[in-house]
Design a protein around this motif. Sequence first.
Motif, short mmCIF file in Angstrom:
data_model
loop_
_atom_site.label_atom_id
_atom_site.label_comp_id
_atom_site.label_asym_id
_atom_site.label_seq_id
_atom_site.Cartn_x
_atom_site.Cartn_y
_atom_site.Cartn_z
N SER A 235 0.83 0.97 -10.05
CA SER A 235 0.50 -0.44 -10.28
C SER A 235 -0.99 -0.59 -10.57
O SER A 235 -1.72 0.40 -10.69
CB SER A 235 0.89 -1.28 -9.06
N ASN A 236 -1.43 -1.84 -10.63
CA ASN A 236 -2.81 -2.14 -11.03
C ASN A 236 -3.75 -2.05 -9.83
O ASN A 236 -4.45 -3.00 -9.49
CB ASN A 236 -2.85 -3.54 -11.65
N PHE A 237 -3.76 -0.87 -9.15
CA PHE A 237 -4.58 -0.70 -7.96
C PHE A 237 -5.37 0.61 -8.04
O PHE A 237 -4.88 1.62 -8.55
CB PHE A 237 -3.71 -0.65 -6.69
N ASP A 238 -6.60 0.57 -7.50
CA ASP A 238 -7.33 1.80 -7.20
C ASP A 238 -7.16 2.06 -5.71
O ASP A 238 -7.54 1.23 -4.88
CB ASP A 238 -8.83 1.62 -7.53
N ILE A 239 -6.58 3.20 -5.37
CA ILE A 239 -6.15 3.46 -4.00
C ILE A 239 -6.96 4.59 -3.37
O ILE A 239 -7.17 5.64 -3.98
CB ILE A 239 -4.65 3.83 -3.96
#
Length: 447
Positions: free
Chosen positions: A252-256
Amino acid sequence: MKIVIVGAGEVGYHIAKSLYINNDIVIIDKDEEACDRARGLDIQVIQSNGANASVLGDVLNDAELLVAVTGSDEVNIVACMASKLIAGSTGSADDLKTVARVSNPDYIDQPVAKRTPIGIDVMICPELTLASEVAEVLSIPSAIDIEFFAEGKVEMLEFVAHEDNEMVNKKLVDIDLGDDCIVSAIFRKNQVIIPHGDDHIMKNDHVVLIGKSESMENIRSLFGETIRKRNKIMIIGGGVVGFYLANMIHMSNFDIKIVEKDRQRCDDIAVKLPHTLVLNSDGTDVEMLQDENIEDMDVVIAVTNSDEKNLLCALIAKQFGVKKVIARVDKPEYVSLFEMVGVDSAVSPRGATIKEVFKLTMGTSMQSITTLEGEKAEVVEYTITDRSKVAGKTLKKIDFPQGSIVSMVVRGNETIVPSGDYKVRPGDRVVMFSLQSALDDLKRMFK
């Protein structure tokens, strides 16, 4: 109902505590301390191995439900399988429902599954359920809980009314929610308000909104825009829940970033999630958190196996100004404490198991149940049957218990915010908000 619970830990004890007044409860556990605590509920307690066929054979007579919730997947599975075989030998296998809690991904790959061929009616993975719930919540900045009912036709959203929210200080009657949505409840400090048109939404209120799923997207702009930029997420704890969550959202549209203390676990996660940054460190290490710019995180999620550590990590994140902090909590008595000190959402893996058990004890008319704000209230979905006391009546003529309200009705493919003149028919799926004090009366009403 006679219910046999294998496992007197936090989940088993809580199920027993919630159900023992109106049901015949037998609880089995090997641990002496756990058994002593359970005896305080005035129920039958057996200190033994819950997977022992001889022990089960002694207690299963007339039992309608067996719930296996020990800390061992294998014990839970064997207890369910053995119970079905024992019940089958007396011709009562169809009368006994079995529930097993499991965590190992070798046994289950979805939050709730059926394994009836091997004697398990409901198999639940609490960690996977918890990860799924958190993943849903991450899609909306101000949301702290999202649930779906009636096969996705109805959506429930709980959000925090922050100071800059355009709904703050407005009367509900002056807020345009359209015809497909209703504010079902407001949680304000220790108050639970079932609102009317003249009630205001105040800063820091927790607001429960229930509406037609396809219309909720347009309403979300009232309480926080959906994510458009790449949001920065820090997950503290790379155990089962942390890994499940990272695996769900890594595309998804996340930096984790995942923070995990165990080096071997870090190596395992890094191999399985090569595009996720894994940090071998302690989530309470303030210097490390500063080096990793925790103040720039959009969300911090603490999901270690320690409630105390999760609370400390959450408080540190809040101290650095992180706007949204989610923390795992296993002990039910800690939920209100977490939220009292500023944790935006305290989530519990035990809730999934408890919800499924409650559904089985409240009759076939109940389809779904969701606990809100540390069990202050529930959102419940019922299917109206020909035998329901409310069938054929208009809502205004039904004497609903105080502390409950009909929020939505689904009839076929039509989703309705009903008025008092709405006549309930068999087959209708009714979504209701209810205080804990009204649940037993609702159960009798919809039975």
